[in-house]
Scaffold this active site. Sequence first.
Site, PDB file in Angstrom:
ATOM      1  N   LYS A  13       2.089  -3.265   7.451  1.00 57.86           N
ATOM      2  CA  LYS A  13       2.356  -3.483   6.015  1.00 57.86           C
ATOM      3  C   LYS A  13       3.812  -3.121   5.700  1.00 57.86           C
ATOM      4  CE  LYS A  13      -0.051  -4.539   3.060  1.00 57.86           C
ATOM      5  NZ  LYS A  13      -0.416  -5.876   2.514  1.00 57.86           N
ATOM      6  N   TYR A  58      -1.891  -0.256  11.077  1.00 59.35           N
ATOM      7  CA  TYR A  58      -2.043  -0.973   9.796  1.00 59.35           C
ATOM      8  C   TYR A  58      -0.831  -0.728   8.900  1.00 59.35           C
ATOM      9  CZ  TYR A  58      -3.340  -1.537   4.880  1.00 59.35           C
ATOM     10  OH  TYR A  58      -3.328  -1.859   3.550  1.00 59.35           O
ATOM     11  N   THR A  67       0.821  -1.217   0.000  1.00 59.48           N
ATOM     12  CA  THR A  67       0.000   0.000   0.000  1.00 59.48           C
ATOM     13  C   THR A  67       0.856   1.268   0.000  1.00 59.48           C
ATOM     14  OG1 THR A  67      -1.516   1.276   1.406  1.00 59.48           O
ATOM     15  CG2 THR A  67      -0.077  -0.253   2.538  1.00 59.48           C
ATOM     16  N   ASP A  68       0.271   2.360  -0.480  1.00 63.09           N
ATOM     17  CA  ASP A  68       0.991   3.640  -0.431  1.00 63.09           C
ATOM     18  C   ASP A  68       1.098   4.172   1.005  1.00 63.09           C
ATOM     19  OD1 ASP A  68      -1.679   4.381  -0.019  1.00 63.09           O
ATOM     20  OD2 ASP A  68      -1.740   5.875  -1.624  1.00 63.09           O
ATOM     21  N   GLU A  69       0.292   3.597   1.942  1.00 66.61           N
ATOM     22  CA  GLU A  69       0.299   4.122   3.315  1.00 66.61           C
ATOM     23  C   GLU A  69       1.638   3.907   4.017  1.00 66.61           C
ATOM     24  OE1 GLU A  69      -3.080   3.431   5.756  1.00 66.61           O
ATOM     25  OE2 GLU A  69      -4.478   3.574   4.085  1.00 66.61           O
TER      26      GLU A  69
HETATM   27  P1  NAD Z   1      -9.771  -7.197   2.255  1.00 67.66           P
HETATM   28  O1  NAD Z   1      -9.793  -6.922   3.719  1.00 67.66           O
HETATM   29  O2  NAD Z   1     -10.996  -6.936   1.440  1.00 67.66           O
HETATM   30  O3  NAD Z   1      -9.382  -8.732   2.005  1.00 67.66           O
HETATM   31  C1  NAD Z   1      -8.401  -9.390   2.749  1.00 67.66           C
HETATM   32  C2  NAD Z   1      -8.588 -10.886   2.535  1.00 67.66           C
HETATM   33  O4  NAD Z   1      -7.554 -11.566   3.280  1.00 67.66           O
HETATM   34  C3  NAD Z   1      -9.926 -11.430   3.042  1.00 67.66           C
HETATM   35  O5  NAD Z   1     -10.501 -12.275   2.086  1.00 67.66           O
HETATM   36  C4  NAD Z   1      -9.548 -12.192   4.303  1.00 67.66           C
HETATM   37  O6  NAD Z   1     -10.420 -13.287   4.575  1.00 67.66           O
HETATM   38  C5  NAD Z   1      -8.142 -12.654   3.970  1.00 67.66           C
HETATM   39  N1  NAD Z   1      -7.358 -12.933   5.172  1.00 67.66           N
HETATM   40  C6  NAD Z   1      -7.210 -12.118   6.262  1.00 67.66           C
HETATM   41  N2  NAD Z   1      -6.458 -12.744   7.194  1.00 67.66           N
HETATM   42  C7  NAD Z   1      -6.100 -13.958   6.668  1.00 67.66           C
HETATM   43  C8  NAD Z   1      -5.314 -15.028   7.142  1.00 67.66           C
HETATM   44  N3  NAD Z   1      -4.780 -14.991   8.357  1.00 67.66           N
HETATM   45  N4  NAD Z   1      -5.142 -16.105   6.350  1.00 67.66           N
HETATM   46  C9  NAD Z   1      -5.712 -16.148   5.112  1.00 67.66           C
HETATM   47  N5  NAD Z   1      -6.482 -15.163   4.622  1.00 67.66           N
HETATM   48  C10 NAD Z   1      -6.674 -14.073   5.385  1.00 67.66           C
HETATM   49  O7  NAD Z   1      -8.523  -6.403   1.697  1.00 67.66           O
HETATM   50  P2  NAD Z   1      -8.302  -5.669   0.292  1.00 67.66           P
HETATM   51  O8  NAD Z   1      -8.787  -4.286   0.396  1.00 67.66           O
HETATM   52  O9  NAD Z   1      -8.782  -6.538  -0.790  1.00 67.66           O
HETATM   53  O10 NAD Z   1      -6.701  -5.619   0.282  1.00 67.66           O
HETATM   54  C11 NAD Z   1      -5.957  -6.713  -0.224  1.00 67.66           C
HETATM   55  C12 NAD Z   1      -4.476  -6.394  -0.121  1.00 67.66           C
HETATM   56  O11 NAD Z   1      -4.203  -5.199  -0.857  1.00 67.66           O
HETATM   57  C13 NAD Z   1      -4.006  -6.125   1.309  1.00 67.66           C
HETATM   58  O12 NAD Z   1      -2.722  -6.673   1.445  1.00 67.66           O
HETATM   59  C14 NAD Z   1      -3.967  -4.608   1.406  1.00 67.66           C
HETATM   60  O13 NAD Z   1      -3.004  -4.192   2.346  1.00 67.66           O
HETATM   61  C15 NAD Z   1      -3.580  -4.237  -0.010  1.00 67.66           C
HETATM   62  N6  NAD Z   1      -4.032  -2.913  -0.476  1.00 67.66           N
HETATM   63  C16 NAD Z   1      -5.347  -2.537  -0.348  1.00 67.66           C
HETATM   64  C17 NAD Z   1      -5.761  -1.298  -0.864  1.00 67.66           C
HETATM   65  C18 NAD Z   1      -7.200  -0.845  -0.784  1.00 67.66           C
HETATM   66  O14 NAD Z   1      -7.498   0.286  -1.132  1.00 67.66           O
HETATM   67  N7  NAD Z   1      -8.142  -1.683  -0.367  1.00 67.66           N
HETATM   68  C19 NAD Z   1      -4.826  -0.465  -1.482  1.00 67.66           C
HETATM   69  C20 NAD Z   1      -3.480  -0.880  -1.569  1.00 67.66           C
HETATM   70  C21 NAD Z   1      -3.116  -2.113  -1.075  1.00 67.66           C
HETATM   71  O1  DAU Z   2      -4.131   4.030   0.472  1.00 63.62           O
HETATM   72  C1  DAU Z   2      -4.344   2.650   0.403  1.00 63.62           C
HETATM   73  C2  DAU Z   2      -5.154   2.221   1.598  1.00 63.62           C
HETATM   74  O2  DAU Z   2      -6.468   2.736   1.402  1.00 63.62           O
HETATM   75  C3  DAU Z   2      -5.192   0.704   1.785  1.00 63.62           C
HETATM   76  O3  DAU Z   2      -3.899   0.249   2.077  1.00 63.62           O
HETATM   77  C4  DAU Z   2      -6.141   0.320   2.919  1.00 63.62           C
HETATM   78  O4  DAU Z   2      -6.238  -1.096   2.999  1.00 63.62           O
HETATM   79  C5  DAU Z   2      -7.498   0.910   2.626  1.00 63.62           C
HETATM   80  O5  DAU Z   2      -8.366   0.646   3.713  1.00 63.62           O
HETATM   81  C6  DAU Z   2      -7.410   2.431   2.396  1.00 63.62           C
HETATM   82  O6  DAU Z   2      -7.076   3.117   3.626  1.00 63.62           O
HETATM   83  P1  DAU Z   2      -7.816   4.482   4.041  1.00 63.62           P
HETATM   84  O7  DAU Z   2      -7.734   4.645   5.497  1.00 63.62           O
HETATM   85  O8  DAU Z   2      -7.373   5.605   3.186  1.00 63.62           O
HETATM   86  O9  DAU Z   2      -9.324   4.093   3.562  1.00 63.62           O
HETATM   87  P2  DAU Z   2     -10.763   4.298   4.256  1.00 63.62           P
HETATM   88  O10 DAU Z   2     -11.773   3.904   3.246  1.00 63.62           O
HETATM   89  O11 DAU Z   2     -10.838   3.694   5.600  1.00 63.62           O
HETATM   90  O12 DAU Z   2     -10.841   5.880   4.447  1.00 63.62           O
HETATM   91  C7  DAU Z   2     -10.677   6.779   3.353  1.00 63.62           C
HETATM   92  C8  DAU Z   2     -10.724   8.194   3.924  1.00 63.62           C
HETATM   93  O13 DAU Z   2     -12.062   8.461   4.399  1.00 63.62           O
HETATM   94  C9  DAU Z   2      -9.817   8.406   5.100  1.00 63.62           C
HETATM   95  O14 DAU Z   2      -9.284   9.726   5.053  1.00 63.62           O
HETATM   96  C10 DAU Z   2     -10.739   8.275   6.323  1.00 63.62           C
HETATM   97  C11 DAU Z   2     -12.071   8.788   5.798  1.00 63.62           C
HETATM   98  N1  DAU Z   2     -13.276   8.165   6.392  1.00 63.62           N
HETATM   99  C12 DAU Z   2     -13.368   6.805   6.405  1.00 63.62           C
HETATM  100  C13 DAU Z   2     -14.466   6.179   6.952  1.00 63.62           C
HETATM  101  C14 DAU Z   2     -14.554   4.674   6.994  1.00 63.62           C
HETATM  102  C15 DAU Z   2     -14.313   8.966   6.874  1.00 63.62           C
HETATM  103  O15 DAU Z   2     -14.259  10.193   6.811  1.00 63.62           O
HETATM  104  N2  DAU Z   2     -15.403   8.331   7.393  1.00 63.62           N
HETATM  105  C16 DAU Z   2     -15.525   6.976   7.477  1.00 63.62           C
HETATM  106  O16 DAU Z   2     -16.568   6.473   8.001  1.00 63.62           O
END
Ligand code: NAD
Ligand code: DAU
Length: 355
Positions: free
Chosen positions: A165, A161, A136-138
């Site tokens: 990562k 988180y 992730t970019d975080e």
């Molecule tokens: P998500 O939470 O939707 O999915 C995570 C999956 O991992 C789920 O299916 C869960 O059951 C599985 N999992 C969790 N713990 C496990 C374990 N112990 N063993 C096996 N499986 C397990 O997450 P996502 O948003 O799809 O993100 C997927 C990946 O991409 C993550 O590594 C996250 O850090 C990364 N990522 C997410 C975003 C985003 O915006 N969502 C952006 C950049 C990177």
């Molecule tokens: O940047 C990549 C990341 O983006 C991934 O690595 C993470 O897995 C993914 O969860 C996401 O993280 P964020 O914290 O940016 O996403 P989230 O959807 O939780 O929140 C987006 C923005 O909105 C953040 O600034 C917090 C704000 N927010 C979020 C929620 C859930 C609110 O204002 N209200 C809310 O209820």
Amino acid sequence: MESNKNFKILVTGGAGFIGSHVVRRFVTSYPDYSIVNLDKLTYAGNLENLRDIEKMPNYQFIKGDITNMTFVNALFKEHEFDAVIHLAAESHVDRSIQDPLSFVTTNVVGTVNILNAALATWKDHFENKLFYHISTDEVYGSLGESGYFTESTSYDPKSPYSASKAGSDHFVRSYENTYALPVVITNCSNNYGPYQFPEKLLPLMIHNIRNNKPLPVYGTGENIRDWLFVKDHADAIDLVFHSGKKGETYNIGGFNEWKNIDIVRLLCRIMDDKLHRQPGTSEKLIEFVKDRPGHDQRYAIDAAKISSELGWKPSVTFEQGLEITVDWYLENIAWLDHVTSGAYKTYYDSQYRNR
Ligand code: NAD
Ligand code: DAU
């Protein structure tokens, strides 16, 4: 990785949001590959995300936990995977603030288990093998008003988180340096699209607008995220898997920065229209609530490297992606109702009760 081989690929976390799009992409695009989806099916994992492809002959689902070393080692022994695309993780920042240790266990210990199993299976025969770590970019921390995250930006994670990562990224990099394990890492910005669990900003707001519930915007809503349509992320993962240079990091982003409050207002306008409500109706649901502790101000990716070296760029505009996403949630109310029953209610109450 040359695409003319009959690869056996382990995708971890394939029942989650991004993982399900990656599994679908590989299963449908590469019939000669064999795709094994390993997922623990936590609250975020859902086999309904893969109903359309679950009977494909090149697809297999295995329920299991990446933190269970004995299980992971046995799985690798049985299957002798050629490659791993590692997505399994705890992924929600707010949950990491409630329970940091489970993020260390899954994201760090789980990743090291998979690294060890890959290393033991490949035993220095690394030709046409790949450990692809999805990050992730975080991990880069938080930006001010200007600047972008590049591949050489120093790590500066600020939430439990992102710290977990970053830890997993460092372990992956250390296995390349120490054992010459062939690895690649991509760091992506915020994804949105179908099948995202409604704890994340966009599906949570879509769900609440539909149900006329308050729209909780943290702080003043001025925080900025860089949004990418999930299928464009899956495209990028496919491209990096086949054409990325081993040992490299590629940043993936949407060239698409939005303030949270602006994106919530835009969603309100789109949904007023789709739900045949008077313009302005849904905006009245917005409530500014207590800020997320340590809330990162701005994320923005410089995706020049993956664009210039591999020719990747997003295929849809934000307007198109958002339209597809809102339509999907409105057409898949059963999916949304299903995932928001049960444990979701407990989480929602504990997260938003006293804000
Ligand atoms: P998500 O939470 O939707 O999915 C995570 C999956 O991992 C789920 O299916 C869960 O059951 C599985 N999992 C969790 N713990 C496990 C374990 N112990 N063993 C096996 N499986 C397990 O997450 P996502 O948003 O799809 O993100 C997927 C990946 O991409 C993550 O590594 C996250 O850090 C990364 N990522 C997410 C975003 C985003 O915006 N969502 C952006 C950049 C990177
Ligand atoms: O940047 C990549 C990341 O983006 C991934 O690595 C993470 O897995 C993914 O969860 C996401 O993280 P964020 O914290 O940016 O996403 P989230 O959807 O939780 O929140 C987006 C923005 O909105 C953040 O600034 C917090 C704000 N927010 C979020 C929620 C859930 C609110 O204002 N209200 C809310 O209820």
